[in-house]
Write a protein that holds these residues in place. Structure first.
Motif, PDB file in Angstrom:
ATOM      1  N   THR A  21       0.815  -1.207   0.000  1.00 46.03           N
ATOM      2  CA  THR A  21       0.000   0.000   0.000  1.00 46.03           C
ATOM      3  C   THR A  21       0.849   1.258   0.000  1.00 46.03           C
ATOM      4  O   THR A  21       0.530   2.229  -0.694  1.00 46.03           O
ATOM      5  CB  THR A  21      -0.942  -0.011   1.209  1.00 46.03           C
ATOM      6  N   TRP A  80      -0.827  -7.137  -4.988  1.00 45.97           N
ATOM      7  CA  TRP A  80      -0.993  -6.149  -3.930  1.00 45.97           C
ATOM      8  C   TRP A  80      -1.233  -6.914  -2.633  1.00 45.97           C
ATOM      9  O   TRP A  80      -2.298  -7.477  -2.394  1.00 45.97           O
ATOM     10  CB  TRP A  80      -2.152  -5.224  -4.258  1.00 45.97           C
ATOM     11  N   GLU A  82      -1.679  -6.372   0.647  1.00 40.78           N
ATOM     12  CA  GLU A  82      -2.674  -6.104   1.687  1.00 40.78           C
ATOM     13  C   GLU A  82      -4.097  -6.473   1.296  1.00 40.78           C
ATOM     14  O   GLU A  82      -4.962  -6.602   2.169  1.00 40.78           O
ATOM     15  CB  GLU A  82      -2.638  -4.627   2.105  1.00 40.78           C
ATOM     16  N   PRO A 121      -5.721   3.461  -2.740  1.00 40.91           N
ATOM     17  CA  PRO A 121      -5.594   3.855  -1.335  1.00 40.91           C
ATOM     18  C   PRO A 121      -5.010   5.247  -1.095  1.00 40.91           C
ATOM     19  O   PRO A 121      -4.862   5.643   0.069  1.00 40.91           O
ATOM     20  CB  PRO A 121      -4.632   2.787  -0.791  1.00 40.91           C
ATOM     21  N   PHE A 144      -9.725   0.927  -0.896  1.00 37.46           N
ATOM     22  CA  PHE A 144      -9.819  -0.485  -0.511  1.00 37.46           C
ATOM     23  C   PHE A 144     -11.184  -1.129  -0.800  1.00 37.46           C
ATOM     24  O   PHE A 144     -11.421  -2.275  -0.414  1.00 37.46           O
ATOM     25  CB  PHE A 144      -9.465  -0.684   0.972  1.00 37.46           C
TER      26      PHE A 144
END
Length: 305
Positions: A21, A80, A82, A121, A144
């Motif tokens: 992020t 990605w 997260e 984000p 998100f």
């Protein structure tokens, strides 16, 4: 000053192996992708105790990073980190990867990619960065927020139902990324699923990302998704449907396997790095126009040539 900070952040992020992020947020500090412009004048009718008058405000246009679009081969391995848990394998979407006959001398060009569209984000960091250019417009994306997860869109994404019967999927030349005459055909937008035939894995990832972006920027599509769209209002003109090769509807910033500080449309002639595990991600930037409210009634706007 901002350009120097952005360059340092992007250089540091490029050296990182994983897409996280923090890297994505720093990538939003891109003047090239922002492309801030004054494009016209808005007119407002403002009425008070002393009467009514016409006031004006500047109409601006700029791009906003609305979503991160990941296109990757192995189910459950969104690059990605997260958001990886959002799209793990399930009973209807387990495997991934390229087609194979298990022969060493095969020439099977079938590719398969999962795709996730998740809200960018950057949020406040981007708004502060963009505000240094002047008045800014609000984007449609929520950080998100999952707008499309192909593991939940099994029927359409893995079986091309019903889009395999659409004219765009059957007629050569309709809705294609690039052209045959230009010798730069990357692939077809329809059917908007995970399978395609393409020898270049990077191009495969880009085509699938374009398909995912095409879905979420339209309403009432036969897919499991949420539209990534805002409603127009007085003094606010949001981005509409994304169209391939048309930068005026949206453009792409590569996040992995290489991190870019600029935006392009597909197809392009830049160097393409092949991801080791077939996982790619781009930030989808979309154009918005707006002006500051200066009265109770919006009278209209005039755009500069």
């Amino acid at each position: 000053m901002h350009a120097t900070v952005a360059s340092l952040l992007l250089s540091a992020a490029t050296a990182a192996f994983a897409l996280d992020t923090a890297t994505i947020v720093s990538s939003a500090l891109s003047r090239d992708c922002l492309d801030y412009r004054v494009v016209g004048v808005c007119y407002w009718l403002n009425c008070g105790r002393s009467g009514c008058s016409v006031r004006t405000s500047v109409k601006v246009r700029h791009y906003v990073p609305g979503a991160v679009v990941s296109s990757y081969s192995n189910t459950g391995e969104n690059p990605w980190l997260e958001v990886r848990a959002m799209s793990m394998p399930n009973p209807t979407a387990k495997a991934g990867g390229d087609g194979t006959t298990n022969h060493g001398n095969e020439n099977n060009l079938a590719k398969f990619k999962n795709a996730d569209v998740v809200g960018h984000p950057a949020g406040m960091v981007f708004r502060q960065f963009a505000s240094t250019s002047g008045y800014t417009c609000e984007g449609a994306g929520t950080a998100f927020m999952p707008y499309l997860l192909s593991t939940l869109d099994t029927l359409a994404w893995r079986y091309n139902v019903p889009e395999m019967a659409y004219p765009e999927a059957l007629v050569p030349g309709l809705r294609e990324i690039g052209t045959r005459t230009g010798l730069n055909l990357w692939g077809n937008v329809y059917p908007r699923g995970g399978f395609l035939h393409q020898t270049d894995d990077h191009k495969s990832g880009a085509v699938v990302a374009q398909r995912a972006g095409d879905i979420v920027t339209r309403r009432n599509q036969l897919h499991v998704y949420q539209p990534l769209l805002a409603n127009a209002r007085d003094g606010y003109w949001p981005a509409g449907a994304l169209m391939e090769t048309d930068a005026s509807t949206g453009k792409w910033q590569e996040l992995t396997p290489t991190l870019s500080n600029s935006c392009v449309v597909f197809p392009h002639s830049r160097t393409r790095v092949q991801a080791r595990q077939g996982d790619y991600a781009w930030a989808l930037w979309r154009p918005y126009s707006c002006c500051r409210r200066r009265g109770q009634v919006f009278l209209g706007s005039v755009d500069f040539m």
